[in-house]
Design an enzyme around this catalytic site. Sequence first.
Site, short mmCIF file in Angstrom:
data_model
loop_
_atom_site.label_atom_id
_atom_site.label_comp_id
_atom_site.label_asym_id
_atom_site.label_seq_id
_atom_site.Cartn_x
_atom_site.Cartn_y
_atom_site.Cartn_z
N ALA A 1 8.04 -15.21 -2.14
CA ALA A 1 8.34 -14.02 -2.93
C ALA A 1 9.55 -14.19 -3.85
O ALA A 1 9.59 -13.64 -4.95
CB ALA A 1 8.56 -12.83 -2.00
N PRO B 1 9.17 -6.93 -6.77
CA PRO B 1 9.94 -6.78 -5.53
C PRO B 1 9.27 -7.47 -4.35
O PRO B 1 8.05 -7.59 -4.30
CB PRO B 1 9.96 -5.27 -5.31
CG PRO B 1 8.74 -4.76 -6.00
CD PRO B 1 8.49 -5.69 -7.16
N ASP B 2 10.08 -7.96 -3.44
CA ASP B 2 9.57 -8.50 -2.18
C ASP B 2 9.48 -7.33 -1.21
O ASP B 2 10.49 -6.87 -0.70
CB ASP B 2 10.53 -9.57 -1.66
CG ASP B 2 10.08 -10.11 -0.31
OD1 ASP B 2 9.00 -9.72 0.16
OD2 ASP B 2 10.83 -10.92 0.26
N PHE B 3 8.28 -6.85 -0.99
CA PHE B 3 8.16 -5.61 -0.20
C PHE B 3 8.66 -5.79 1.22
O PHE B 3 9.05 -4.86 1.87
CB PHE B 3 6.73 -5.06 -0.22
CG PHE B 3 5.74 -5.89 0.52
CD1 PHE B 3 5.58 -5.70 1.89
CD2 PHE B 3 4.96 -6.82 -0.12
CE1 PHE B 3 4.66 -6.44 2.59
CE2 PHE B 3 4.04 -7.58 0.58
CZ PHE B 3 3.89 -7.39 1.94
N ARG B 4 8.67 -7.03 1.70
CA ARG B 4 9.14 -7.26 3.07
C ARG B 4 10.64 -6.99 3.20
O ARG B 4 11.12 -6.63 4.26
CB ARG B 4 8.87 -8.70 3.49
CG ARG B 4 7.43 -8.93 3.84
CD ARG B 4 7.20 -10.30 4.40
NE ARG B 4 5.78 -10.54 4.55
CZ ARG B 4 4.99 -10.93 3.57
NH1 ARG B 4 5.47 -11.15 2.38
NH2 ARG B 4 3.71 -11.11 3.77
N HIS C 1 -2.36 -16.43 -0.36
CA HIS C 1 -2.63 -15.02 -0.06
C HIS C 1 -3.50 -14.35 -1.12
O HIS C 1 -3.54 -13.14 -1.20
CB HIS C 1 -1.30 -14.27 0.11
CG HIS C 1 -0.50 -14.76 1.29
ND1 HIS C 1 0.84 -14.52 1.44
CD2 HIS C 1 -0.88 -15.49 2.37
CE1 HIS C 1 1.26 -15.09 2.57
NE2 HIS C 1 0.24 -15.68 3.15
N THR D 1 11.37 -18.62 -0.26
CA THR D 1 10.69 -18.14 0.94
C THR D 1 11.59 -18.30 2.16
O THR D 1 12.34 -19.26 2.26
CB THR D 1 9.35 -18.89 1.18
OG1 THR D 1 8.83 -18.50 2.46
CG2 THR D 1 9.53 -20.40 1.15
N SER D 2 11.51 -17.33 3.03
CA SER D 2 12.26 -17.43 4.27
C SER D 2 11.48 -18.27 5.29
O SER D 2 11.94 -18.52 6.38
CB SER D 2 12.50 -16.04 4.85
OG SER D 2 11.26 -15.42 5.12
N CYS E 1 -16.64 -6.63 -5.54
CA CYS E 1 -17.39 -5.59 -4.86
C CYS E 1 -17.73 -6.09 -3.46
O CYS E 1 -18.22 -7.20 -3.30
CB CYS E 1 -18.67 -5.28 -5.62
SG CYS E 1 -19.81 -4.24 -4.68
N GLN F 1 2.73 -18.24 -1.93
CA GLN F 1 2.42 -17.07 -1.10
C GLN F 1 2.31 -15.82 -1.97
O GLN F 1 2.00 -14.75 -1.47
CB GLN F 1 3.53 -16.87 -0.05
CG GLN F 1 3.64 -18.05 0.92
CD GLN F 1 4.84 -17.97 1.85
OE1 GLN F 1 5.87 -17.40 1.51
NE2 GLN F 1 4.71 -18.54 3.02
N ASN F 2 2.58 -15.96 -3.26
CA ASN F 2 2.56 -14.81 -4.16
C ASN F 2 1.15 -14.55 -4.68
O ASN F 2 0.33 -15.45 -4.75
CB ASN F 2 3.53 -15.03 -5.32
CG ASN F 2 4.96 -15.19 -4.83
OD1 ASN F 2 5.29 -14.72 -3.75
ND2 ASN F 2 5.79 -15.86 -5.61
N ILE F 3 0.91 -13.32 -5.09
CA ILE F 3 -0.43 -12.90 -5.49
C ILE F 3 -0.44 -12.38 -6.93
O ILE F 3 -1.36 -11.70 -7.35
CB ILE F 3 -0.94 -11.79 -4.54
CG1 ILE F 3 0.03 -10.60 -4.49
CG2 ILE F 3 -1.16 -12.35 -3.13
CD1 ILE F 3 -0.48 -9.42 -3.66
N ASP F 4 0.62 -12.72 -7.69
CA ASP F 4 0.81 -12.10 -9.00
C ASP F 4 0.25 -12.88 -10.19
O ASP F 4 0.25 -12.39 -11.31
CB ASP F 4 2.30 -11.82 -9.23
CG ASP F 4 3.17 -13.04 -8.93
OD1 ASP F 4 2.83 -14.14 -9.41
OD2 ASP F 4 4.17 -12.89 -8.20
ZN LIG Z 1 -21.46 -4.00 -6.28
#
Ligand SMILES: [Zn+2]
Length: 240
Positions: free
Chosen positions: A24, A33-36, A121, A190-191, A129, A103-106
């Site tokens: 993060a 932001p790092d929500f953790r 992640h 990262t921690s 869907c 580990q980021n998803i951005d």
């Molecule tokens: Zn569908």
Amino acid sequence: MTAELKKLQEIVNQAKNIVFFGGAGVSTESGIPDFRSVDGLYSQSYKYPPETILSHEFFMDNTEEFYRFYRNKMLCPDARPNKAHIKLAELETAGKLKAVITQNIDGLHQMAGSKNVLELHGSVLRNYCMKCHQFYDVETIAEGEEVPKCSCGGTIKPDVVLYGEGLDSDVMNRSVAAITKADVLIIGGTSLAVYPAAGLINYYRGNHLVLINKSSTPMDAIANLAIDGKIGEVLGAIKL
Ligand SMILES: [Zn+2]
């Protein structure tokens, strides 16, 4: 230039197969932001902690509330790559860096130009869907305040690994392969608290393990080089 930065530069100069593993902290300099680490901020407007909301069970049972949090806190459409993302992309173009494991998803590594990005992640940029597996982009998710639905009637789910869900085995296998082959492993932002992702670094067999963090971590002791600093500033200082 500090002694640590000079040593990092020497390691990079000689490197042929750098792998970067990031968390993060890589994106906080882009305003994500790092929500953790800022859990308390959300308690005012949400009845549940982020770890609860971002779980598979919560998504299935409280999809509407999940999306309220997700749209407000997890989607950062204005975020742009910072000096860390940009330097890593340049190192890959120069043939020195072979993979970014994140580990980021951005999606900021790809936005910076990185090609081989292993997203442990998942990514907010990919959405599916749950019924017919039709793909949807992030704009579809960001629009509106309802639960996003596919034209087939199915619920659209972000391709993000929620708490209670397993990591993608293909991404894990490719990450293990990349780390096993690396001559330099740089870990930043990262921690190393998130398992099994953090356990990946045990596959590193080289002797140039570099840790970059704003505060010391339990891993500093096993690192060959531990640098206390902002990841963007440290990586940004590397000369190609
Ligand atoms: Zn569908």
